[in-house]
Structures are given as C-alpha cells and as structure tokens.
Design a protein around this motif. Structure first.
Motif, mmCIF file in Angstrom:
data_model
loop_
_atom_site.group_PDB
_atom_site.id
_atom_site.type_symbol
_atom_site.label_atom_id
_atom_site.label_comp_id
_atom_site.label_asym_id
_atom_site.label_seq_id
_atom_site.Cartn_x
_atom_site.Cartn_y
_atom_site.Cartn_z
ATOM 1 N N SER A 1 14.995 -8.680 -3.128
ATOM 2 C CA SER A 1 14.792 -10.134 -3.095
ATOM 3 C C SER A 1 16.072 -10.881 -3.452
ATOM 4 O O SER A 1 16.405 -11.895 -2.837
ATOM 5 C CB SER A 1 13.674 -10.522 -4.070
ATOM 6 O OG SER A 1 12.457 -9.891 -3.724
ATOM 7 N N ALA A 2 16.814 -10.352 -4.451
ATOM 8 C CA ALA A 2 18.068 -11.004 -4.844
ATOM 9 C C ALA A 2 19.079 -10.977 -3.714
ATOM 10 O O ALA A 2 19.776 -11.967 -3.445
ATOM 11 C CB ALA A 2 18.632 -10.318 -6.085
ATOM 12 N N VAL A 3 19.166 -9.824 -3.024
ATOM 13 C CA VAL A 3 20.087 -9.718 -1.888
ATOM 14 C C VAL A 3 19.687 -10.681 -0.779
ATOM 15 O O VAL A 3 20.527 -11.347 -0.171
ATOM 16 C CB VAL A 3 20.121 -8.261 -1.370
ATOM 17 C CG1 VAL A 3 20.916 -8.172 -0.078
ATOM 18 C CG2 VAL A 3 20.725 -7.344 -2.424
ATOM 19 N N ILE B 1 0.827 -1.209 0.000
ATOM 20 C CA ILE B 1 0.000 0.000 0.000
ATOM 21 C C ILE B 1 0.859 1.256 0.000
ATOM 22 O O ILE B 1 0.483 2.289 -0.573
ATOM 23 C CB ILE B 1 -0.968 -0.026 1.216
ATOM 24 C CG1 ILE B 1 -1.949 1.141 1.138
ATOM 25 C CG2 ILE B 1 -0.171 0.017 2.508
ATOM 26 C CD1 ILE B 1 -2.887 1.071 -0.022
ATOM 27 N N LEU B 2 2.066 1.169 0.626
ATOM 28 C CA LEU B 2 2.927 2.353 0.685
ATOM 29 C C LEU B 2 3.458 2.704 -0.697
ATOM 30 O O LEU B 2 3.558 3.885 -1.058
ATOM 31 C CB LEU B 2 4.090 2.103 1.656
ATOM 32 C CG LEU B 2 3.693 1.791 3.101
ATOM 33 C CD1 LEU B 2 4.933 1.647 3.978
ATOM 34 C CD2 LEU B 2 2.767 2.868 3.662
ATOM 35 N N GLU B 3 3.823 1.679 -1.501
ATOM 36 C CA GLU B 3 4.297 1.950 -2.863
ATOM 37 C C GLU B 3 3.188 2.572 -3.695
ATOM 38 O O GLU B 3 3.418 3.518 -4.470
ATOM 39 C CB GLU B 3 4.784 0.653 -3.514
ATOM 40 C CG GLU B 3 6.112 0.126 -3.006
ATOM 41 C CD GLU B 3 5.968 -0.647 -1.708
ATOM 42 O OE1 GLU B 3 4.824 -0.741 -1.201
ATOM 43 O OE2 GLU B 3 6.999 -1.155 -1.218
ATOM 44 N N LEU B 4 1.950 2.057 -3.566
ATOM 45 C CA LEU B 4 0.818 2.610 -4.305
ATOM 46 C C LEU B 4 0.524 4.044 -3.870
ATOM 47 O O LEU B 4 0.158 4.890 -4.692
ATOM 48 C CB LEU B 4 -0.423 1.729 -4.091
ATOM 49 C CG LEU B 4 -0.340 0.303 -4.670
ATOM 50 C CD1 LEU B 4 -1.598 -0.475 -4.306
ATOM 51 C CD2 LEU B 4 -0.155 0.353 -6.179
ATOM 52 N N ALA C 1 10.258 1.314 -11.169
ATOM 53 C CA ALA C 1 11.267 1.572 -10.138
ATOM 54 C C ALA C 1 10.975 0.768 -8.880
ATOM 55 O O ALA C 1 11.881 0.178 -8.280
ATOM 56 C CB ALA C 1 11.307 3.065 -9.811
ATOM 57 N N ALA C 2 9.696 0.723 -8.498
ATOM 58 C CA ALA C 2 9.339 -0.045 -7.305
ATOM 59 C C ALA C 2 9.581 -1.533 -7.515
ATOM 60 O O ALA C 2 10.104 -2.228 -6.635
ATOM 61 C CB ALA C 2 7.869 0.207 -6.950
ATOM 62 N N SER C 3 9.234 -2.029 -8.706
ATOM 63 C CA SER C 3 9.451 -3.448 -9.000
ATOM 64 C C SER C 3 10.936 -3.783 -9.003
ATOM 65 O O SER C 3 11.353 -4.830 -8.496
ATOM 66 C CB SER C 3 8.842 -3.799 -10.354
ATOM 67 O OG SER C 3 7.447 -3.540 -10.358
ATOM 68 N N LEU C 4 11.742 -2.871 -9.586
ATOM 69 C CA LEU C 4 13.188 -3.096 -9.619
ATOM 70 C C LEU C 4 13.769 -3.108 -8.216
ATOM 71 O O LEU C 4 14.630 -3.933 -7.887
ATOM 72 C CB LEU C 4 13.860 -2.018 -10.465
ATOM 73 C CG LEU C 4 15.373 -2.145 -10.635
ATOM 74 C CD1 LEU C 4 15.721 -3.455 -11.329
ATOM 75 C CD2 LEU C 4 15.926 -0.961 -11.425
ATOM 76 N N ALA C 5 13.293 -2.184 -7.378
ATOM 77 C CA ALA C 5 13.778 -2.142 -5.998
ATOM 78 C C ALA C 5 13.440 -3.425 -5.250
ATOM 79 O O ALA C 5 14.271 -3.990 -4.528
ATOM 80 C CB ALA C 5 13.189 -0.936 -5.272
ATOM 81 N N LEU C 6 12.197 -3.908 -5.451
ATOM 82 C CA LEU C 6 11.803 -5.158 -4.802
ATOM 83 C C LEU C 6 12.607 -6.343 -5.334
ATOM 84 O O LEU C 6 12.979 -7.252 -4.581
ATOM 85 C CB LEU C 6 10.307 -5.409 -5.031
ATOM 86 C CG LEU C 6 9.349 -4.453 -4.307
ATOM 87 C CD1 LEU C 6 7.920 -4.739 -4.723
ATOM 88 C CD2 LEU C 6 9.507 -4.575 -2.799
ATOM 89 N N GLU D 1 9.959 6.733 -1.197
ATOM 90 C CA GLU D 1 9.972 7.974 -1.980
ATOM 91 C C GLU D 1 11.377 8.309 -2.451
ATOM 92 O O GLU D 1 11.594 8.688 -3.599
ATOM 93 C CB GLU D 1 9.406 9.106 -1.133
ATOM 94 C CG GLU D 1 7.913 8.975 -0.856
ATOM 95 C CD GLU D 1 7.396 10.095 0.037
ATOM 96 O OE1 GLU D 1 8.247 10.786 0.643
ATOM 97 O OE2 GLU D 1 6.167 10.267 0.132
ATOM 98 N N LEU D 2 12.357 8.147 -1.530
ATOM 99 C CA LEU D 2 13.747 8.451 -1.892
ATOM 100 C C LEU D 2 14.247 7.500 -2.975
ATOM 101 O O LEU D 2 14.930 7.921 -3.921
ATOM 102 C CB LEU D 2 14.628 8.351 -0.646
ATOM 103 C CG LEU D 2 16.128 8.637 -0.871
ATOM 104 C CD1 LEU D 2 16.320 10.046 -1.415
ATOM 105 C CD2 LEU D 2 16.909 8.446 0.431
ATOM 106 N N SER D 3 13.897 6.217 -2.880
ATOM 107 C CA SER D 3 14.336 5.237 -3.877
ATOM 108 C C SER D 3 13.779 5.565 -5.253
ATOM 109 O O SER D 3 14.489 5.499 -6.256
ATOM 110 C CB SER D 3 13.908 3.832 -3.463
ATOM 111 O OG SER D 3 14.483 3.477 -2.237
#
Length: 288
Positions: A134-136, A14-17, A125-130, A49-51
């Motif tokens: 996840s990879a890390v 919900i925060l990303e949305l 951007a949000a998907s890439l961050a997630l 927001e910063l990301s």
C-alpha cells in the motif's frame, strides 16, 4: 471467469487465509480448484507463500548461548537418568506401599508445553506485506499526481503565452488595418546614421505604437533605456521608455497617449527615463 472477477477474488484475502490454514474445508477445496484452473490465482498463491516464508526466515529469533547450553544440559541429564534406571528388587507389600508413597511425594509433575502457534506470525507477515504494498502504491500515485500537476501548470503557462501572443498579433493587425493610423519612419541622426524605427500614430485615437520587431537600433545596456518624445509646438513631451528588440519578445509596443505632434524623436536616457531629453544622445527623429 473475467479478469475483473479474478482480481476481485484475489483481493478478498481468502488466499492469505488459505496459506495461514484458517479456512474451512469447503473454502480450502474452492481455493485449490481456483488455483488449478486459473494461473493468476496460482501465481498469487505462490507469491504469498514465498513472502511469508521469507519473512519467517528473516525474523527468526536465535536463542542465546546460555539458554542453548541449559536446554542441552537438561536433555543430556534426562537421557542419563533414563539409561541409569534399573528395575527395583521385589519387596513385600508394606515396603512397596511405603515406597510408592515416597515416590508420589517426590514425583515431579511435568507440565505440558504449550505449542507456539504460527498463526499470529504469519498474520503479521501478511499484514506487513500488504502495508508495504500500500505504501509503494501511494508513493507511486503521489509521484503521478505531482507529474500531472507539473504538466498541467506547464500547459496553462503555454496556453497563456499563446493567448498573449495571439492578442499581440491581433492588436498589430488592428493597427495596420486601421486607416486612422499613419506610419512615420524615424531615421538616424548624423551621429547614428544606421538607426531607424517606425511608429504608427492615430491623432483621433490618441495612440502611438512602436514597431519593435523591425527597429534598427543598438542594444541598450541595463543602465539605460530608449525614450520616445513627441515635439509639440517646439516642446518635448515624454511618451515613455522601451528597450531594444533583443531585450523584449514583443513585436509592437504601445506608448503614452497624445492627440497631436509635429515630430517624434528617440534619445538614449538613464533607465526609467528623463524629464527632459538629452539632445546629444538623440538616436532617431522624424516629422509627422
């Protein structure tokens, strides 16, 4: 609200949305209330927001110089046309009608410019961050699993070594407690007066055990081994080979079986042993 509930709320997305502006008024009001009441939610919201801002800056596309010049030239031309525009002198109705028809024929209809939406950019951007997070997490989890497997293997090896040592000690105690065994001290020959070794012999069990830990014999090289012999009716019988105490971690060593013997002797032979003893290489000997 419990920490687990806050974590579950944050993980709903919900925060990303909210940052992307894709929430209802009620959801927006709920997110703002949660952020004001819970520092964890506020911190997560700021981080999202910063990301997204950093990703947007890093992936901004600069227009080419040719396109930049064409756009600026077009703007200057339009501004010049506006400044050079003067009011037309009055005409009669027929002239005005003809001019209007000509203007309508030559008029250029400006198409509305579609405003580019930033929704997909922020969503990407949000998907890439997630995906990166996840990879890390998977990488860290894999490292922890490998460390756990290594520790488990080391523990199993240590357990096996301990079990072997216990079994060896138990066998040693059995030999010393069993009254059927007789201890025989083999002393050094004139050529090797300082050498000595003790063996335990049980004719009833047909077993011969060497005390490797307390042996006093020179260290053999890689090309040679000590060989134990039993003298039966004046004939040597092979009872197996062994190394010096410095080349083994065992404290006792069980040799080949034999039911009777008049004496025992040890010679230094080529590695693997010999068919017959090398008498000039006899190190120790002892009678039963």
């Amino acid at each position: 609200m419990k920490v687990e509930d806050l974590k579950a709320y944050i993980e709903t997305g919900i925060l990303e949305l909210y940052v992307l502006g894709d929430v209802t008024p009620d959801e927006k009001r709920q997110v703002e209330e949660m952020a004001s009441k819970h520092p964890e939610v506020k911190a997560e919201l700021d981080e999202i927001e910063l990301s997204m801002e950093l990703y947007a800056k890093e992936n901004a596309v600069e227009p080419s110089e040719d396109l930049r010049g064409r756009i600026l030239g077009s703007l200057l031309t339009n501004f010049g046309d506006d400044r050079n525009f003067t009011a037309a002198p009055p005409h009669n109705e027929s002239d005005t009608y003809e001019e209007e028809e000509e203007e309508q024929g030559n008029a250029i209809v400006a198409m509305p410019v579609r405003k580019e939406s930033n929704f997909y950019k922020y969503a990407f951007a949000a998907s890439l961050a997630l995906l990166i997070a996840s990879a890390v997490a998977i990488f860290n989890l894999n490292n922890k699993l490998q460390d756990s497997n290594s520790q488990l293997i080391a523990l199993q090896q240590s357990k096996q070594q301990f079990a072997n040592q216990v079994n060896l000690m138990d066998k040693e105690l059995t030999v010393f407690r069993d009254t059927s065994y007789k201890l025989i001290r083999l002393k050094g020959t004139p050529k090797n007066p300082a050498s000595a070794i003790t063996l335990a012999f049980s004719p009833g069990k047909k077993k011969v055990v060497l005390d490797i830990a307390d042996m006093k014999m020179a260290q053999n090289d890689k090309a040679h081994q000590y060989q134990l012999w039993a003298l039966v009716g004046g004939k040597p019988v092979d009872l197996g080979v062994f190394d010096s105490a410095s080349d083994t971690t065992a404290s006792i060593k069980e040799m080949k079986s034999i039911a009777s013997a008049d004496a025992f002797a040890v010679t230094l032979e080529p590695r693997g042993g010999s068919v017959n003893p090398t008498l000039d290489q006899m190190v120790v000997i002892g009678k039963y």
